[in-house]
Design a protein around this motif. Structure first.
Motif, PDB file in Angstrom:
ATOM      1  N   ASP A  11       0.831  -1.204   0.000  1.00  0.00           N
ATOM      2  CA  ASP A  11       0.000   0.000   0.000  1.00  0.00           C
ATOM      3  C   ASP A  11       0.866   1.255   0.000  1.00  0.00           C
ATOM      4  O   ASP A  11       0.531   2.250  -0.636  1.00  0.00           O
ATOM      5  N   LYS A  12       2.005   1.193   0.668  1.00  0.00           N
ATOM      6  CA  LYS A  12       2.913   2.346   0.684  1.00  0.00           C
ATOM      7  C   LYS A  12       3.448   2.633  -0.718  1.00  0.00           C
ATOM      8  O   LYS A  12       3.470   3.783  -1.173  1.00  0.00           O
ATOM      9  N   GLN A  13       3.892   1.588  -1.421  1.00  0.00           N
ATOM     10  CA  GLN A  13       4.404   1.763  -2.779  1.00  0.00           C
ATOM     11  C   GLN A  13       3.316   2.304  -3.705  1.00  0.00           C
ATOM     12  O   GLN A  13       3.565   3.195  -4.513  1.00  0.00           O
ATOM     13  N   SER A  15       0.618   4.023  -2.841  1.00  0.00           N
ATOM     14  CA  SER A  15       0.248   5.394  -2.498  1.00  0.00           C
ATOM     15  C   SER A  15       1.261   6.388  -3.056  1.00  0.00           C
ATOM     16  O   SER A  15       0.876   7.464  -3.515  1.00  0.00           O
ATOM     17  N   GLU A  16       2.531   6.026  -3.031  1.00  0.00           N
ATOM     18  CA  GLU A  16       3.551   6.905  -3.615  1.00  0.00           C
ATOM     19  C   GLU A  16       3.391   7.000  -5.124  1.00  0.00           C
ATOM     20  O   GLU A  16       3.468   8.076  -5.707  1.00  0.00           O
ATOM     21  N   PHE A  17       3.156   5.870  -5.778  1.00  0.00           N
ATOM     22  CA  PHE A  17       3.003   5.842  -7.226  1.00  0.00           C
ATOM     23  C   PHE A  17       1.756   6.612  -7.682  1.00  0.00           C
ATOM     24  O   PHE A  17       1.796   7.378  -8.649  1.00  0.00           O
ATOM     25  N   GLU A  19       0.147   8.821  -5.898  1.00  0.00           N
ATOM     26  CA  GLU A  19       0.124  10.127  -5.245  1.00  0.00           C
ATOM     27  C   GLU A  19      -1.152  10.357  -4.448  1.00  0.00           C
ATOM     28  O   GLU A  19      -1.808  11.410  -4.542  1.00  0.00           O
ATOM     29  N   SER A  21      -2.947   9.000  -0.379  1.00  0.00           N
ATOM     30  CA  SER A  21      -2.570   8.441   0.921  1.00  0.00           C
ATOM     31  C   SER A  21      -2.852   6.942   0.966  1.00  0.00           C
ATOM     32  O   SER A  21      -3.639   6.412   0.168  1.00  0.00           O
ATOM     33  N   ARG A  22      -2.215   6.274   1.903  1.00  0.00           N
ATOM     34  CA  ARG A  22      -2.473   4.849   2.110  1.00  0.00           C
ATOM     35  C   ARG A  22      -3.933   4.641   2.500  1.00  0.00           C
ATOM     36  O   ARG A  22      -4.557   3.667   2.081  1.00  0.00           O
TER      37      ARG A  22
END
Length: 63
Positions: A11-13, A15-17, A19, A21-22
């Protein structure tokens, strides 16, 4: 990099991709707007990248 990491994302990856939030990822899952994750172990939940790519292509087709 392990082979598993080439096919799955956290989920972190994501959310970054994407843009966002998790929490947004998990809300989309609850609302049925995002692919469901896979439980790969007791503390390991991941999304298949092929599912996420298909979801993304569907979103692009809508716009």
């Amino acid at each position: 990099m392990s082979k598993q990491s080439l096919h799955y994302a956290s989920d972190k990856q994501l959310s970054e991709f994407l843009e966002v939030s998790r929490q947004t990822i998990w809300r989309w899952v609850r609302e049925g707007k995002f692919p469901a994750p896979l439980k790969l172990g007791p503390n390991c939940t991941r999304w298949k990248l092929s599912d996420v790519k298909a979801w993304e292509a569907g979103r692009e087709a809508e716009t």
